[in-house]
Design an enzyme around this catalytic site. Structure first.
Site, PDB file in Angstrom:
ATOM      1  N   ASP A 163      10.289 -34.884  11.304  1.00 55.32           N
ATOM      2  CA  ASP A 163      11.561 -34.518  10.675  1.00 55.32           C
ATOM      3  C   ASP A 163      12.629 -35.525  11.018  1.00 55.32           C
ATOM      4  O   ASP A 163      12.938 -35.729  12.187  1.00 55.32           O
ATOM      5  CB  ASP A 163      11.958 -33.127  11.204  1.00 55.32           C
ATOM      6  CG  ASP A 163      13.218 -32.584  10.578  1.00 55.32           C
ATOM      7  OD1 ASP A 163      13.655 -31.508  11.008  1.00 55.32           O
ATOM      8  OD2 ASP A 163      13.750 -33.238   9.678  1.00 55.32           O
ATOM      9  N   ASP A 210      17.713 -25.743   8.637  1.00 50.73           N
ATOM     10  CA  ASP A 210      18.135 -26.341   9.914  1.00 50.73           C
ATOM     11  C   ASP A 210      19.269 -25.523  10.502  1.00 50.73           C
ATOM     12  O   ASP A 210      20.389 -25.577  10.007  1.00 50.73           O
ATOM     13  CB  ASP A 210      18.614 -27.776   9.690  1.00 50.73           C
ATOM     14  CG  ASP A 210      17.494 -28.715   9.296  1.00 50.73           C
ATOM     15  OD1 ASP A 210      17.631 -29.397   8.259  1.00 50.73           O
ATOM     16  OD2 ASP A 210      16.487 -28.731  10.004  1.00 50.73           O
TER      17      ASP A 210
HETATM   18  C1  DX5 Z   1      18.251 -33.188  11.409  1.00 53.73           C
HETATM   19  C2  DX5 Z   1      17.466 -32.132  10.688  1.00 53.73           C
HETATM   20  C3  DX5 Z   1      16.632 -32.684   9.556  1.00 53.73           C
HETATM   21  C4  DX5 Z   1      17.428 -33.367   8.485  1.00 53.73           C
HETATM   22  C5  DX5 Z   1      16.499 -34.279   7.734  1.00 53.73           C
HETATM   23  O1  DX5 Z   1      18.640 -32.712  12.640  1.00 53.73           O
HETATM   24  O2  DX5 Z   1      16.615 -31.457  11.586  1.00 53.73           O
HETATM   25  O3  DX5 Z   1      15.858 -31.650   8.975  1.00 53.73           O
HETATM   26  O4  DX5 Z   1      17.969 -32.426   7.643  1.00 53.73           O
HETATM   27  O5  DX5 Z   1      17.259 -35.018   6.838  1.00 53.73           O
HETATM   28  P1  DX5 Z   1      16.808 -36.485   6.386  1.00 53.73           P
HETATM   29  O6  DX5 Z   1      15.469 -36.317   5.706  1.00 53.73           O
HETATM   30  O7  DX5 Z   1      17.907 -36.868   5.433  1.00 53.73           O
HETATM   31  O8  DX5 Z   1      16.735 -37.333   7.591  1.00 53.73           O
END
Ligand code: DX5
Length: 230
Positions: A178, A41
Site C-alpha cells: 500500500d 484508510d
Molecule cells: C496511505 C494510505 C494509502 C493511500 C494510497 O497512508 O494507507 O492507502 O491511500 O494512496 P496512493 O496509491 O495514492 O499512494
C-alpha cells in the site's frame, strides 16, 4: 470470510483518493471494473499526521456496495474501535503492529467478531516484529510509503521486505502492499510475492478508472504471465 482466498492477485482501490462528495458513484465505478474489495484508510491524526474518516462513512457506504470492505486502522488504539467498524460493515480489519502490545489477543478478538485479520508494518518497522502474529492473520500489510497521505512515491527498499514476509508466512497468507502502487511498481511488488495491491491516486486520479485498473492488471500479467490477476 470475504477476503479473496490466496492464489489470485487482487487490485484494491483505496477510497482516500476518491471524491468524497460522490463516494457511492466512485465506488460503483471501480466495482464495475471487477475489483472484489475496497480499502478504507482510517487515520486519527495521532498515529499518523492526518485525519480521514471513521465508522459512519463505512456504514454509509455499506448499503451501496457488495464489495468486501477492507478497513486499515492507522489509529493509536485500534482495539477500542473494532466493534464500531464491524457493526459498520467491515469484512477485514488491519491494525498496525506499532500500535498494539498484545497483537495475538487482538487477532483473536477480530476473528471472534467475524472478520478476517491483518497486521501492518510501517517502512521503518522490522519484519521480526510480526513473526509471532503473522501466522494467525489472513493478510499482512507491508506499507510501501510512510502512512498518512496518498500520492507518495513507492519506497523501493520495501520490495525486499515483501520477500522477507513471503518467506515468513508461506503461500496461504495474503501479502498486501500500500502506497505508490502504479503500473510501474505493481509488477515489482508482485514479483517479490505481494498479491493484494492497494492503489489510490493511480486509480481515482485517472479519468477512466476501469481503464486504469485494466492497465494495472495488464502490467502485472505481462510481468507474471502465470498469475491469475483479478
Ligand atoms: C496511505 C494510505 C494509502 C493511500 C494510497 O497512508 O494507507 O492507502 O491511500 O494512496 P496512493 O496509491 O495514492 O499512494
Amino acid at each position: 470470510m470475504r477476503l479473496p482466498k490466496a492464489g489470485t492477485v487482487e487490485i484494491v482501490p483505496s477510497v482516500l483518493a476518491a471524491d468524497f462528495g460522490r463516494l457511492a458513484t466512485e465506488v460503483a465505478e471501480v466495482e464495475a471494473a471487477g475489483v472484489k474489495m475496497i480499502q478504507f484508510d482510517i487515520m486519527d491524526g495521532h498515529f499518523v499526521p492526518n485525519i480521514s474518516f471513521g465508522p459512519p462513512l463505512v456504514a454509509a457506504m455499506r448499503p451501496h456496495s457488495l464489495l468486501a470492505f477492507d478497513v486499515q486502522l492507522m489509529i493509536s488504539n485500534p482495539r477500542q474501535y473494532v466493534d464500531a467498524f464491524v457493526k459498520a460493515g467491515a469484512d477485514h480489519i488491519t491494525f498496525h503492529i506499532e500500535t498494539e502490545d498484545e497483537p495475538l489477543e487482538l487477532v483473536d478478538e477480530l476473528h471472534k467478531a467475524g472478520v478476517t485479520a491483518g497486521v501492518a508494518l510501517n517502512p521503518e518497522t522490522d519484519v521480526l516484529r510480526i513473526v509471532n502474529v503473522a501466522p494467525y492473520c489472513e493478510m499482512v500489510l507491508v506499507m510501501t510509503v510512510h502512512p498518512g497521505f496518498g500520492g507518495q512515491e513507492f519506497i523501493p527498499e520495501m520490495a525486499d521486505k515483501v520477500r522477507q514476509v513471503r518467506g515468513l508466512v508461506g503461500p496461504a497468507t495474503r501479502i498486501q502492499v500500500d502506497g505508490g502502487i502504479s503500473v510501474d511498481t505493481a509488477p515489482i511488488a508482485v514479483g517479490c510475492g505481494a498479491d493484494t495491491l492497494v492503489a489510490g491516486s493511480a486509480i481515482f486520479s485517472a479519468k477512466d478508472r476501469c481503464a486504469a485498473i485494466a492497465d494495472m492488471r495488464e502490467a502485472i500479467a505481462s510481468a507474471q504471465p502465470s498469475l491469475a490477476v483479478q
